[in-house]
Scaffold this motif. Structure first.
Motif, mmCIF file in Angstrom:
data_model
loop_
_atom_site.group_PDB
_atom_site.id
_atom_site.type_symbol
_atom_site.label_atom_id
_atom_site.label_comp_id
_atom_site.label_asym_id
_atom_site.label_seq_id
_atom_site.Cartn_x
_atom_site.Cartn_y
_atom_site.Cartn_z
ATOM 1 N N ARG A 37 4.016 0.661 5.725
ATOM 2 C CA ARG A 37 5.282 0.038 4.822
ATOM 3 C C ARG A 37 6.154 1.325 5.056
ATOM 4 O O ARG A 37 5.473 2.521 4.765
ATOM 5 N N ASP A 38 7.308 1.164 5.316
ATOM 6 C CA ASP A 38 8.326 2.220 5.259
ATOM 7 C C ASP A 38 7.751 3.252 6.263
ATOM 8 O O ASP A 38 8.107 4.537 5.783
ATOM 9 N N GLY A 39 7.310 3.074 7.318
ATOM 10 C CA GLY A 39 6.921 4.046 8.091
ATOM 11 C C GLY A 39 5.799 4.845 7.798
ATOM 12 O O GLY A 39 5.213 5.798 8.781
#
Ligand code: GLY
Length: 469
Positions: free
Chosen positions: A405-407
């Motif tokens: 999630r989000d990197g």
């Protein structure tokens, strides 16, 4: 190199290992289409297309297959839920894409009663004594209590309580481990019986091995035996889990087994397979690993603890990374009905799972070890992956219940990451696996420290020898 497209229906680390084996094919360039329970970072990185279907419902899987039909040569389904809900039947009828897993009718994992009745007919010598308790047959709690207690008299209390439906091992209760009095056993029984049929089986004393074979409906390509550790805590204590770790010996059987134990379990499996499939109008209905058998090796030979209709998690992770036969060729063998021998390297493998403190009741038993809620906390695998500089392919790190999630990657609720060590001996493989799990950073994760330990294996050897003395 021929280019093909494969749909993988994925739950956790077991399917990351399948994705890895497909990606490493030497004979095919594989484009992967993954229908996943979560944004598994391993699968996301390798997939041409990735979709999240949190409940793995078959209709949503079919829609993903339909959207990508033009690019798909076949599908591989790992987890039990979509298998028993008819993934094979529906994907094949809606898209024409051939699927590797059993058809719904033959996914006998769905019912422990169905399994016991089948094994009683074909291999009664390997079937523990059992009784089925169906709520329809009883009028009130006192009546069922009488029936349960009278069966316990016959079993001398040495009983295992199992709900009919699959519960990933977690609804199973064992005399001497989960309860020590009839009242406790009955309480556990009723907590399941209120929802449906419950079996009470004779408790079998011995040592466990997992039998797996790839299957095209006509042939079983038998894989080496593995040992799973289902209990949450070291020394096989605590509640049952989906499996905390597993090992494989360099030989195709386990250190506590004799060659006769191996021959006996193969004979039981072959007999069940042949008589079971002989009755099927189309035996290709049982592609995949339809006959995973958990055996207990006892004084009297092998007894079947349970059947699964799919590869074991984690046990198949002990095998896939060391296949000598190209995994895509194995898949085509299963699809075309010409499955031949599957060659596996003569090495040891040890898989250890790292899990959150909410898993397996750890937080309740060891509250002082848990200083924060770990679900949804960042976990990073860089240091674990970096160990491949030291060990090459002798370490494999497979994220399971983990989300990208989000990197960043986050631990979810179930078995977060499995680390496989490969070695010339079990000891060597175990050292690599433990170094790998220690290198997993973040979260309040824990793991069993005794998977494949010398002391544990020695205990299994002595236990079986004593039983047979
Ligand atoms: N490890 C046992 C199972 O896959 O159910």
């Amino acid at each position: 190199m021929e280019k093909i497209g494969v749909l993988v229906v994925s739950y956790g680390a077991r399917e990351a290992a399948m994705v890895d084996a497909l990606s490493r094919s030497q004979n095919y360039q594989v484009d992967l289409y993954v229908a996943d329970k979560q944004r598994n970072p391993f699968n996301v990185e390798r997939a041409t297309k990735h979709v999240v279907i949190p409940d793995l419902n078959v209709d949503a899987i079919c829609r993903f297959a339909e959207e990508n039909k033009a690019n798909l040569d076949f599908a591989l389904v790992g987890p039990e839920k979509p298998i028993i809900e008819g993934a094979r039947d529906q994907i094949e009828s809606r898209t024409g894409i051939p699927v590797i897993c059993p058809k719904q009718e033959y996914a006998i994992e769905v019912s422990k009663v169905q399994q016991r009745l089948l094994f009683e007919e074909i291999a009664p010598e390997a079937n523990p004594r059992f009784k089925v308790f169906d709520p329809k047959d009883f009028n009130g709690t006192e009546e069922v209590k009488q029936a349960v207690y009278s069966w316990l008299d016959e079993l001398n209390n040495q009983a295992v309580v199992k709900p009919d439906k699959p519960t990933a091992g977690k609804g199973v209760g064992v005399w001497g481990d989960h309860f020590n009095t009839r009242e406790q056993l009955f309480e556990h029984f009723m907590s399941n019986f209120q929802y449906g049929i419950v079996l009470i089986e004779e408790k079998i004393d011995g040592e466990e091995s997992s039998f797996m074979a790839f299957c095209d409906g006509k042939h079983l390509a038998v894989l080496p035996a593995t040992r799973d550790h289902k209990r949450a805590f070291d020394d096989d204590k605590g509640p049952n889990t989906g499996g905390m770790g597993s090992y494989k010996d360099p030989k195709d059987y386990l250190p506590f087994m004799t060659t006769l134990d191996r021959e006996n379990e193969l004979a039981v499996a072959q007999k069940i397979f042949q008589r079971w499939t002989a009755k099927m109008p189309d035996a290709s209905a049982v592609r995949g690993v339809p006959l995973y058998l958990a055996f207990m090796h006892t004084r009297e030979g092998p007894k079947i603890l349970e059947n699964n209709s799919r590869p074991g998690d984690p046990e198949i992770i002990n095998i896939l990374p060391i296949l000598k036969t190209d995994f895509v060729d194995v898949c085509y063998g299963m699809l075309h009905g010409n499955l031949d021998r599957v060659e596996v390297q003569d090495v040891a493998t040890v898989l250890t799972y790292k899990v959150p403190s909410s898993y397996g009741g750890y937080a309740e038993v060891f509250p002082s070890q848990v200083n924060k809620a770990e679900v949804d906390t960042p976990v990073n695998l860089f240091a674990a992956y970096a160990l491949s500089k030291k060990y090459g392919d002798r370490i494999r790190v497979y994220p399971g219940s983990m989300e990208l999630r989000d990197g960043a990657t986050y631990a979810l609720k179930s078995r977060v990451v499995g680390v496989l060590g490969v070695g010339d001996s079990i000891e060597e493989a175990r050292a690599v696996s433990l170094e790998g799990v220690d290198a997993v950073r973040g979260g309040a994760l824990w793991n069993r420290s005794d998977i494949a330990s010398e002391a544990g294996i020695w205990k299994s050897i002595m236990h079986l020898q004593q039983l047979r003395a």
